[in-house]
Write a protein that holds these residues in place. Structure first.
Motif, PDB file in Angstrom:
ATOM      1  N   SER A  97       0.826  -1.223   0.000  1.00 51.17           N
ATOM      2  CA  SER A  97       0.000   0.000   0.000  1.00 51.17           C
ATOM      3  C   SER A  97       0.854   1.264   0.000  1.00 51.17           C
ATOM      4  O   SER A  97       0.438   2.300  -0.527  1.00 51.17           O
ATOM      5  CB  SER A  97      -0.957   0.015   1.190  1.00 51.17           C
ATOM      6  OG  SER A  97      -0.219   0.031   2.384  1.00 51.17           O
ATOM      7  N   GLU A  98       2.060   1.166   0.594  1.00 52.29           N
ATOM      8  CA  GLU A  98       2.938   2.350   0.555  1.00 52.29           C
ATOM      9  C   GLU A  98       3.383   2.640  -0.871  1.00 52.29           C
ATOM     10  O   GLU A  98       3.493   3.801  -1.280  1.00 52.29           O
ATOM     11  CB  GLU A  98       4.144   2.135   1.491  1.00 52.29           C
ATOM     12  CG  GLU A  98       3.730   2.253   2.948  1.00 52.29           C
ATOM     13  CD  GLU A  98       4.561   1.428   3.918  1.00 52.29           C
ATOM     14  OE1 GLU A  98       5.661   0.961   3.549  1.00 52.29           O
ATOM     15  OE2 GLU A  98       4.099   1.233   5.058  1.00 52.29           O
ATOM     16  N   ARG A  99       3.617   1.617  -1.634  1.00 51.62           N
ATOM     17  CA  ARG A  99       4.004   1.830  -3.035  1.00 51.62           C
ATOM     18  C   ARG A  99       2.814   2.341  -3.846  1.00 51.62           C
ATOM     19  O   ARG A  99       2.951   3.191  -4.713  1.00 51.62           O
ATOM     20  CB  ARG A  99       4.558   0.542  -3.655  1.00 51.62           C
ATOM     21  CG  ARG A  99       5.863   0.093  -2.994  1.00 51.62           C
ATOM     22  CD  ARG A  99       6.830  -0.456  -4.008  1.00 51.62           C
ATOM     23  NE  ARG A  99       7.088   0.485  -5.072  1.00 51.62           N
ATOM     24  CZ  ARG A  99       8.004   1.468  -5.010  1.00 51.62           C
ATOM     25  NH1 ARG A  99       8.733   1.639  -3.939  1.00 51.62           N
ATOM     26  NH2 ARG A  99       8.174   2.268  -6.042  1.00 51.62           N
ATOM     27  N   ARG A 100       1.642   1.806  -3.560  1.00 52.03           N
ATOM     28  CA  ARG A 100       0.457   2.262  -4.307  1.00 52.03           C
ATOM     29  C   ARG A 100       0.194   3.730  -3.997  1.00 52.03           C
ATOM     30  O   ARG A 100      -0.080   4.526  -4.883  1.00 52.03           O
ATOM     31  CB  ARG A 100      -0.770   1.421  -3.919  1.00 52.03           C
ATOM     32  CG  ARG A 100      -0.702  -0.045  -4.376  1.00 52.03           C
ATOM     33  CD  ARG A 100      -1.959  -0.777  -3.927  1.00 52.03           C
ATOM     34  NE  ARG A 100      -1.895  -2.226  -4.052  1.00 52.03           N
ATOM     35  CZ  ARG A 100      -2.465  -2.936  -5.040  1.00 52.03           C
ATOM     36  NH1 ARG A 100      -3.144  -2.336  -5.988  1.00 52.03           N
ATOM     37  NH2 ARG A 100      -2.380  -4.257  -5.043  1.00 52.03           N
ATOM     38  N   LYS A 101       0.293   4.085  -2.700  1.00 55.07           N
ATOM     39  CA  LYS A 101      -0.083   5.443  -2.293  1.00 55.07           C
ATOM     40  C   LYS A 101       1.020   6.469  -2.560  1.00 55.07           C
ATOM     41  O   LYS A 101       0.769   7.535  -3.110  1.00 55.07           O
ATOM     42  CB  LYS A 101      -0.424   5.426  -0.797  1.00 55.07           C
ATOM     43  CG  LYS A 101      -0.875   6.747  -0.265  1.00 55.07           C
ATOM     44  CD  LYS A 101      -1.500   6.609   1.105  1.00 55.07           C
ATOM     45  CE  LYS A 101      -1.823   7.986   1.660  1.00 55.07           C
ATOM     46  NZ  LYS A 101      -1.095   8.298   2.877  1.00 55.07           N
ATOM     47  N   THR A 106       0.152   1.294  -9.886  1.00 53.35           N
ATOM     48  CA  THR A 106      -1.222   1.019 -10.330  1.00 53.35           C
ATOM     49  C   THR A 106      -1.488  -0.492 -10.351  1.00 53.35           C
ATOM     50  O   THR A 106      -0.556  -1.298 -10.331  1.00 53.35           O
ATOM     51  CB  THR A 106      -1.422   1.536 -11.771  1.00 53.35           C
ATOM     52  OG1 THR A 106      -0.481   0.837 -12.618  1.00 53.35           O
ATOM     53  CG2 THR A 106      -1.176   3.030 -11.873  1.00 53.35           C
ATOM     54  N   ASP A 107      -2.774  -0.831 -10.455  1.00 55.29           N
ATOM     55  CA  ASP A 107      -3.141  -2.249 -10.585  1.00 55.29           C
ATOM     56  C   ASP A 107      -2.493  -2.856 -11.823  1.00 55.29           C
ATOM     57  O   ASP A 107      -2.118  -4.028 -11.835  1.00 55.29           O
ATOM     58  CB  ASP A 107      -4.663  -2.391 -10.703  1.00 55.29           C
ATOM     59  CG  ASP A 107      -5.357  -2.192  -9.359  1.00 55.29           C
ATOM     60  OD1 ASP A 107      -4.774  -2.533  -8.319  1.00 55.29           O
ATOM     61  OD2 ASP A 107      -6.497  -1.683  -9.359  1.00 55.29           O
ATOM     62  N   THR A 108      -2.387  -2.047 -12.888  1.00 51.82           N
ATOM     63  CA  THR A 108      -1.792  -2.562 -14.128  1.00 51.82           C
ATOM     64  C   THR A 108      -0.322  -2.909 -13.913  1.00 51.82           C
ATOM     65  O   THR A 108       0.157  -3.970 -14.343  1.00 51.82           O
ATOM     66  CB  THR A 108      -1.899  -1.496 -15.247  1.00 51.82           C
ATOM     67  OG1 THR A 108      -3.250  -1.076 -15.301  1.00 51.82           O
ATOM     68  CG2 THR A 108      -1.444  -2.013 -16.581  1.00 51.82           C
ATOM     69  N   ALA A 109       0.412  -2.023 -13.245  1.00 60.50           N
ATOM     70  CA  ALA A 109       1.828  -2.303 -12.980  1.00 60.50           C
ATOM     71  C   ALA A 109       1.967  -3.527 -12.080  1.00 60.50           C
ATOM     72  O   ALA A 109       2.843  -4.378 -12.290  1.00 60.50           O
ATOM     73  CB  ALA A 109       2.489  -1.089 -12.330  1.00 60.50           C
ATOM     74  N   CYS A 127       0.211  -7.663  -2.253  1.00 65.02           N
ATOM     75  CA  CYS A 127      -0.451  -6.984  -1.132  1.00 65.02           C
ATOM     76  C   CYS A 127      -1.738  -6.303  -1.593  1.00 65.02           C
ATOM     77  O   CYS A 127      -1.736  -5.587  -2.599  1.00 65.02           O
ATOM     78  CB  CYS A 127       0.465  -5.916  -0.536  1.00 65.02           C
ATOM     79  SG  CYS A 127       2.004  -6.576   0.085  1.00 65.02           S
ATOM     80  N   VAL A 128      -2.788  -6.528  -0.836  1.00 65.55           N
ATOM     81  CA  VAL A 128      -4.071  -5.870  -1.105  1.00 65.55           C
ATOM     82  C   VAL A 128      -4.645  -5.407   0.230  1.00 65.55           C
ATOM     83  O   VAL A 128      -4.282  -5.923   1.271  1.00 65.55           O
ATOM     84  CB  VAL A 128      -5.076  -6.837  -1.787  1.00 65.55           C
ATOM     85  CG1 VAL A 128      -4.584  -7.259  -3.171  1.00 65.55           C
ATOM     86  CG2 VAL A 128      -5.351  -8.078  -0.933  1.00 65.55           C
ATOM     87  N   GLY A 129      -5.541  -4.431   0.172  1.00 68.67           N
ATOM     88  CA  GLY A 129      -6.166  -3.998   1.422  1.00 68.67           C
ATOM     89  C   GLY A 129      -6.868  -2.676   1.260  1.00 68.67           C
ATOM     90  O   GLY A 129      -6.503  -1.865   0.400  1.00 68.67           O
ATOM     91  N   GLU A 130      -7.863  -2.472   2.094  1.00 69.39           N
ATOM     92  CA  GLU A 130      -8.705  -1.278   2.006  1.00 69.39           C
ATOM     93  C   GLU A 130      -8.236  -0.191   2.971  1.00 69.39           C
ATOM     94  O   GLU A 130      -7.613  -0.489   3.977  1.00 69.39           O
ATOM     95  CB  GLU A 130     -10.167  -1.652   2.300  1.00 69.39           C
ATOM     96  CG  GLU A 130     -10.551  -1.783   3.777  1.00 69.39           C
ATOM     97  CD  GLU A 130      -9.973  -3.024   4.465  1.00 69.39           C
ATOM     98  OE1 GLU A 130      -9.243  -3.802   3.839  1.00 69.39           O
ATOM     99  OE2 GLU A 130     -10.245  -3.186   5.676  1.00 69.39           O
TER     100      GLU A 130
END
Ligand code: PEP
Length: 254
Positions: A97-101, A106-109, A127-130
């Motif tokens: 989530s730190e990389r996503r945020k 992105t989901d594609t990457a 890693c996934v999570g809300e």
């Protein structure tokens, strides 16, 4: 299946500190642990090789925290799967989530990384999570379901057994606020069902880890849940004593 407990050291520990931490773990963890639990550590890129030299003839696995999906080329600052293999990585965290945020992953990457890792022989830890807002809006399963589907699009059934999923509610990461075991189990069971839709019975062999403020005193409750097959541990993996206690406590309930 053999549970996995992986320490995510994030951007902590220089080479001297990282090598001393892993040496400490090798002293502290009794050898019978490894028969029943897989233990892995994920140092920063620059510490991978020095840590590899220490763990290469031991049962501790090495994980990277990120990767780039292209084989090689003009991608300044990036690290390839071949490079990770050359320093002994068995696992690679993807889509934290730190990389996503913070880094706009992105989901594609994430999907491209997962497929490239599986092709290259490194097991991805997806890693996934809300977020808290998403949970409070009752969107947890929608968000997690979407992330899992997008990340695993086009993954071949033949490589499914190498996937690891980590459910890491964003509100629990680094906050000291752990999910209740039943709360986590609900999401883990949901993820398992998605994996069954995608990969059939192989889903039962896919490890689903929990991550988010795992500590020595809460690991047992989590590990007792049916679909929790290990943990991704951040803060508490930075101290030999805490991480060892997490592993040893987990061993008592599996
Ligand atoms: C993580 O970032 O993967 C994590 C689980 O962190 P912490 O254990 O510190 O909440």
């Amino acid at each position: 299946m053999k549970p996995l407990i992986c320490g995510n050291w994030k951007m902590h520990k220089d080479v001297y500190e990282a090598t001393s931490l892993v040496k400490g773990l090798l002293v502290e963890l009794p050898s019978e642990v490894y028969r029943r639990i897989e233990v892995a550590v994920a140092p920063s890129y620059v510490c991978l090789y020095p840590v590899h030299l220490i763990v290469e003839d031991t049962p501790i696995f090495l994980a990277a925290q990120n990767v780039y999906y292209e084989k090689e080329g003009a991608y300044t600052g990036e690290v390839s799967i071949g490079m990770l293999k050359s320093v002994g990585c068995s696992y690679c965290i993807v889509g934290h989530s730190e990389r996503r945020k913070l880094f706009g992953e992105t989901d594609t990457a994430v999907n491209l990384k997962i497929k490239a890792l599986l092709d290259g022989g490194i097991a991805p830890i997806l890693c996934v999570g809300e977020t808290l807002e998403e949970r409070e809006a009752g969107k947890t399963l929608d968000v997690v379901g979407h992330q899992v589907f997008e990340a695993l699009k086009g993954v071949k059934i033949s490589s499914a057994k190498d996937i690891v999923v980590a459910y890491e509610p964003v509100w629990a990461i680094g906050t000291g606020r752990v999910a209740h075991p039943e709360q986590a189990q609900e999401v883990h069971a949901f993820i398992r069902n998605i994996l069954k839709d995608l990969f059939g019975d192989l889903a039962n062999d896919i490890k689903i880890l929990y991550g988010g403020s795992v500590k020595p005193d809460n690991i047992k409750g989590l590990m007792r849940e049916r679909d929790i097959n290990g943990a991704l541990v951040g803060g508490a993996s930075l101290k030999v004593r805490d991480f060892s206690e997490i592993v040893i406590n987990a061993l008592e309930v599996i």
